[in-house]
Design a protein around this motif. Structure first.
Motif, PDB file in Angstrom:
ATOM      1  N   MET A   1      48.849  36.664  36.270  1.00  0.00           N
ATOM      2  CA  MET A   1      48.467  36.416  37.655  1.00  0.00           C
ATOM      3  C   MET A   1      47.213  37.212  37.999  1.00  0.00           C
ATOM      4  O   MET A   1      46.947  38.245  37.409  1.00  0.00           O
ATOM      5  CB  MET A   1      49.582  36.823  38.602  1.00  0.00           C
ATOM      6  CG  MET A   1      50.753  35.903  38.624  1.00  0.00           C
ATOM      7  SD  MET A   1      51.513  35.923  40.246  1.00  0.00           S
ATOM      8  CE  MET A   1      52.109  34.262  40.257  1.00  0.00           C
ATOM      9  N   ILE A   2      46.543  36.723  39.017  1.00  0.00           N
ATOM     10  CA  ILE A   2      45.342  37.367  39.532  1.00  0.00           C
ATOM     11  C   ILE A   2      45.607  37.662  40.999  1.00  0.00           C
ATOM     12  O   ILE A   2      46.093  36.807  41.736  1.00  0.00           O
ATOM     13  CB  ILE A   2      44.120  36.439  39.380  1.00  0.00           C
ATOM     14  CG1 ILE A   2      43.908  36.069  37.909  1.00  0.00           C
ATOM     15  CG2 ILE A   2      42.882  37.096  39.962  1.00  0.00           C
ATOM     16  CD1 ILE A   2      42.912  34.946  37.708  1.00  0.00           C
ATOM     17  N   THR A   3      45.312  38.874  41.437  1.00  0.00           N
ATOM     18  CA  THR A   3      45.546  39.277  42.809  1.00  0.00           C
ATOM     19  C   THR A   3      44.256  39.192  43.608  1.00  0.00           C
ATOM     20  O   THR A   3      43.216  39.664  43.159  1.00  0.00           O
ATOM     21  CB  THR A   3      46.103  40.716  42.848  1.00  0.00           C
ATOM     22  OG1 THR A   3      47.282  40.765  42.043  1.00  0.00           O
ATOM     23  CG2 THR A   3      46.440  41.139  44.264  1.00  0.00           C
ATOM     24  N   VAL A   4      44.348  38.578  44.783  1.00  0.00           N
ATOM     25  CA  VAL A   4      43.208  38.453  45.683  1.00  0.00           C
ATOM     26  C   VAL A   4      43.598  39.116  47.000  1.00  0.00           C
ATOM     27  O   VAL A   4      44.665  38.854  47.538  1.00  0.00           O
ATOM     28  CB  VAL A   4      42.828  36.978  45.921  1.00  0.00           C
ATOM     29  CG1 VAL A   4      41.549  36.876  46.734  1.00  0.00           C
ATOM     30  CG2 VAL A   4      42.692  36.232  44.606  1.00  0.00           C
ATOM     31  N   ILE A   5      42.704  39.988  47.506  1.00  0.00           N
ATOM     32  CA  ILE A   5      43.013  40.791  48.683  1.00  0.00           C
ATOM     33  C   ILE A   5      42.070  40.453  49.822  1.00  0.00           C
ATOM     34  O   ILE A   5      40.850  40.406  49.641  1.00  0.00           O
ATOM     35  CB  ILE A   5      42.849  42.287  48.366  1.00  0.00           C
ATOM     36  CG1 ILE A   5      43.687  42.669  47.171  1.00  0.00           C
ATOM     37  CG2 ILE A   5      43.209  43.150  49.579  1.00  0.00           C
ATOM     38  CD1 ILE A   5      43.199  43.907  46.497  1.00  0.00           C
ATOM     39  N   GLY A   6      42.638  40.236  50.998  1.00  0.00           N
ATOM     40  CA  GLY A   6      41.851  40.093  52.216  1.00  0.00           C
ATOM     41  C   GLY A   6      42.342  41.104  53.232  1.00  0.00           C
ATOM     42  O   GLY A   6      43.550  41.200  53.488  1.00  0.00           O
ATOM     43  N   ILE A   7      41.434  41.900  53.787  1.00  0.00           N
ATOM     44  CA  ILE A   7      41.792  42.884  54.811  1.00  0.00           C
ATOM     45  C   ILE A   7      41.120  42.437  56.107  1.00  0.00           C
ATOM     46  O   ILE A   7      39.901  42.285  56.162  1.00  0.00           O
ATOM     47  CB  ILE A   7      41.340  44.300  54.407  1.00  0.00           C
ATOM     48  CG1 ILE A   7      42.021  44.716  53.103  1.00  0.00           C
ATOM     49  CG2 ILE A   7      41.645  45.302  55.522  1.00  0.00           C
ATOM     50  CD1 ILE A   7      41.530  46.038  52.532  1.00  0.00           C
ATOM     51  N   PHE A   8      41.935  42.224  57.141  1.00  0.00           N
ATOM     52  CA  PHE A   8      41.461  41.674  58.404  1.00  0.00           C
ATOM     53  C   PHE A   8      41.735  42.644  59.550  1.00  0.00           C
ATOM     54  O   PHE A   8      42.873  43.073  59.731  1.00  0.00           O
ATOM     55  CB  PHE A   8      42.173  40.353  58.708  1.00  0.00           C
ATOM     56  CG  PHE A   8      41.908  39.274  57.701  1.00  0.00           C
ATOM     57  CD1 PHE A   8      40.878  38.375  57.885  1.00  0.00           C
ATOM     58  CD2 PHE A   8      42.692  39.152  56.556  1.00  0.00           C
ATOM     59  CE1 PHE A   8      40.624  37.375  56.961  1.00  0.00           C
ATOM     60  CE2 PHE A   8      42.454  38.159  55.620  1.00  0.00           C
ATOM     61  CZ  PHE A   8      41.418  37.268  55.826  1.00  0.00           C
ATOM     62  N   PRO A   9      40.708  42.967  60.355  1.00  0.00           N
ATOM     63  CA  PRO A   9      40.930  43.860  61.488  1.00  0.00           C
ATOM     64  C   PRO A   9      41.750  43.208  62.602  1.00  0.00           C
ATOM     65  O   PRO A   9      42.409  43.891  63.373  1.00  0.00           O
ATOM     66  CB  PRO A   9      39.517  44.196  61.966  1.00  0.00           C
ATOM     67  CG  PRO A   9      38.657  43.101  61.451  1.00  0.00           C
ATOM     68  CD  PRO A   9      39.308  42.589  60.204  1.00  0.00           C
ATOM     69  N   ASP A  10      41.749  41.886  62.663  1.00  0.00           N
ATOM     70  CA  ASP A  10      42.453  41.143  63.712  1.00  0.00           C
ATOM     71  C   ASP A  10      43.637  40.405  63.088  1.00  0.00           C
ATOM     72  O   ASP A  10      43.445  39.503  62.262  1.00  0.00           O
ATOM     73  CB  ASP A  10      41.482  40.147  64.357  1.00  0.00           C
ATOM     74  CG  ASP A  10      42.094  39.376  65.501  1.00  0.00           C
ATOM     75  OD1 ASP A  10      43.339  39.243  65.573  1.00  0.00           O
ATOM     76  OD2 ASP A  10      41.318  38.877  66.344  1.00  0.00           O
ATOM     77  N   ASN A  30      53.697  33.147  46.909  1.00  0.00           N
ATOM     78  CA  ASN A  30      52.520  33.774  46.308  1.00  0.00           C
ATOM     79  C   ASN A  30      51.549  34.337  47.337  1.00  0.00           C
ATOM     80  O   ASN A  30      50.453  34.772  46.977  1.00  0.00           O
ATOM     81  CB  ASN A  30      51.784  32.780  45.395  1.00  0.00           C
ATOM     82  CG  ASN A  30      52.609  32.411  44.187  1.00  0.00           C
ATOM     83  OD1 ASN A  30      53.451  33.176  43.739  1.00  0.00           O
ATOM     84  ND2 ASN A  30      52.395  31.232  43.667  1.00  0.00           N
ATOM     85  N   VAL A  31      51.940  34.321  48.608  1.00  0.00           N
ATOM     86  CA  VAL A  31      51.078  34.836  49.677  1.00  0.00           C
ATOM     87  C   VAL A  31      51.864  35.884  50.458  1.00  0.00           C
ATOM     88  O   VAL A  31      52.930  35.596  50.991  1.00  0.00           O
ATOM     89  CB  VAL A  31      50.600  33.704  50.620  1.00  0.00           C
ATOM     90  CG1 VAL A  31      49.733  34.268  51.738  1.00  0.00           C
ATOM     91  CG2 VAL A  31      49.857  32.620  49.847  1.00  0.00           C
ATOM     92  N   THR A  70      47.528  39.125  50.820  1.00  0.00           N
ATOM     93  CA  THR A  70      47.391  39.162  49.369  1.00  0.00           C
ATOM     94  C   THR A  70      47.852  37.833  48.788  1.00  0.00           C
ATOM     95  O   THR A  70      48.932  37.347  49.129  1.00  0.00           O
ATOM     96  CB  THR A  70      48.261  40.285  48.778  1.00  0.00           C
ATOM     97  OG1 THR A  70      48.020  41.500  49.482  1.00  0.00           O
ATOM     98  CG2 THR A  70      47.954  40.500  47.311  1.00  0.00           C
ATOM     99  N   VAL A  71      47.019  37.258  47.935  1.00  0.00           N
ATOM    100  CA  VAL A  71      47.383  36.039  47.217  1.00  0.00           C
ATOM    101  C   VAL A  71      47.568  36.405  45.755  1.00  0.00           C
ATOM    102  O   VAL A  71      46.722  37.065  45.160  1.00  0.00           O
ATOM    103  CB  VAL A  71      46.290  34.955  47.360  1.00  0.00           C
ATOM    104  CG1 VAL A  71      46.591  33.758  46.462  1.00  0.00           C
ATOM    105  CG2 VAL A  71      46.164  34.510  48.811  1.00  0.00           C
ATOM    106  N   HIS A  72      48.678  35.981  45.204  1.00  0.00           N
ATOM    107  CA  HIS A  72      48.972  36.181  43.793  1.00  0.00           C
ATOM    108  C   HIS A  72      48.685  34.836  43.112  1.00  0.00           C
ATOM    109  O   HIS A  72      49.553  33.967  43.039  1.00  0.00           O
ATOM    110  CB  HIS A  72      50.416  36.657  43.609  1.00  0.00           C
ATOM    111  CG  HIS A  72      50.696  37.867  44.442  1.00  0.00           C
ATOM    112  ND1 HIS A  72      50.269  39.130  44.088  1.00  0.00           N
ATOM    113  CD2 HIS A  72      51.288  37.996  45.657  1.00  0.00           C
ATOM    114  CE1 HIS A  72      50.624  39.991  45.030  1.00  0.00           C
ATOM    115  NE2 HIS A  72      51.237  39.327  45.990  1.00  0.00           N
ATOM    116  N   ALA A  73      47.432  34.684  42.673  1.00  0.00           N
ATOM    117  CA  ALA A  73      46.939  33.408  42.163  1.00  0.00           C
ATOM    118  C   ALA A  73      47.389  33.169  40.731  1.00  0.00           C
ATOM    119  O   ALA A  73      47.504  34.102  39.932  1.00  0.00           O
ATOM    120  CB  ALA A  73      45.419  33.384  42.251  1.00  0.00           C
TER     121      ALA A  73
END
Length: 120
Positions: A1-10, A30-31, A70-73
């Motif tokens: 798996m590949i991990t994709v990270i998004g950090i959102f202030p809102d 996976n999300v 986080t998406v576990h692609a």
């Protein structure tokens, strides 16, 4: 798996990005979405994900008062699609202090289920 990270202030924008992912062939299992909470848990997550302590610290510091998606692609194509969604919805760029280059949102490492950031 590949991990994709998004950090959102809102958190509402994070929810919109998550809804978009789930409405476009990403599976709910996976999300992960995490808002606020235990700083030690967030630090543990990023320490697990990154081999470089500076990268882990930069992500954890930025994520303390934000919403993390986080998406576990399953493959590189899916990881890039998730990163594109995060970019389109305005996820924060993470950088190491003293460096002008933002870090990549895609990490070619699976996250152990015991440290995944699920829920509040």
């Amino acid at each position: 798996m590949i991990t994709v990270i998004g950090i959102f202030p809102d958190p509402q924008i994070a929810e919109q990005a998550t809804s978009y992912l789930l409405g476009n062939l990403f599976k709910a299992e996976n999300v992960d979405t995490h808002t606020g909470g235990d700083p030690a848990r967030i630090t543990e997550f990023f320490n697990h994900l990154f081999d470089n302590p500076q990268e882990a610290e930069a992500h954890a510091a930025l994520a303390q008062n934000a919403t993390i998606v986080t998406v576990h692609a399953l493959d590189a194509r899916e990881a890039q699609e998730a990163a594109d969604v995060f970019n389109n919805y305005g996820a924060l760029d993470v950088g190491i202090p003293g460096s002008s280059d933002p870090l990549n949102r895609i990490v070619e490492k699976a996250v152990n289920h015991t440290v995944r950031l699920r829920g509040e």
